[in-house]
Design a protein around this motif. Sequence first.
Motif, PDB file in Angstrom:
ATOM      1  N   PRO A  84       0.805  -1.231   0.000  1.00 39.52           N
ATOM      2  CA  PRO A  84       0.000   0.000   0.000  1.00 39.52           C
ATOM      3  C   PRO A  84       0.840   1.285   0.000  1.00 39.52           C
ATOM      4  O   PRO A  84       0.404   2.298  -0.533  1.00 39.52           O
ATOM      5  N   ASP A  85       2.051   1.221   0.543  1.00 37.22           N
ATOM      6  CA  ASP A  85       2.893   2.421   0.581  1.00 37.22           C
ATOM      7  C   ASP A  85       3.703   2.612  -0.706  1.00 37.22           C
ATOM      8  O   ASP A  85       4.525   3.506  -0.799  1.00 37.22           O
TER       9      ASP A  85
ATOM     10  N   ARG B 291       5.970   0.574  -2.019  1.00 39.74           N
ATOM     11  CA  ARG B 291       7.164  -0.274  -2.095  1.00 39.74           C
ATOM     12  C   ARG B 291       6.771  -1.680  -2.536  1.00 39.74           C
ATOM     13  O   ARG B 291       5.623  -2.081  -2.411  1.00 39.74           O
TER      14      ARG B 291
END
Length: 151
Positions: A12-13, A15
């Motif tokens: 979700p970030d 990465r």
Amino acid sequence: FPDDEIRTVAAPDGRRKTYVVLKLGALTRDAFADAGELVAWRVRMAERACEHLGAADAGGGSRWSEAPRGPTYTLVLDCAGLRPFHFSGRTRAALGGLKDVFEHFYPDFVGDILVVNTPGFVRRTWGILSRLMPDWWNVGVGDLSDIGEAP
């Protein structure tokens, strides 16, 4: 010996998150006959996972710059198909050699461990079993839907 399945998904970030799926139930009784062969297979699979972690991303960057310890993967232990011989003394003896190799040569690559397709007794007693494991093992029980699909 079966090859591990390696999946990389977008977290979700933004990465990338890498999962290495080890299908424990696919190991036959004969796989535990020669501890040296078992260790050699796991080293080959660990090296393959490390190569995957070091591969450049779509933008040409390397994941080795990830802080603080570089890239890690989640080891997924798929318990589908486990049989009584997987828990035998012969199996435990063969797996003993893996402990030393992975503690000394690959300690920083496994970030988390996810156990999937667990036998019923493990799911029923997980609350107790999880308290017996050190926190730094980062072991959880889930299912394959927890790791998403490869892009």
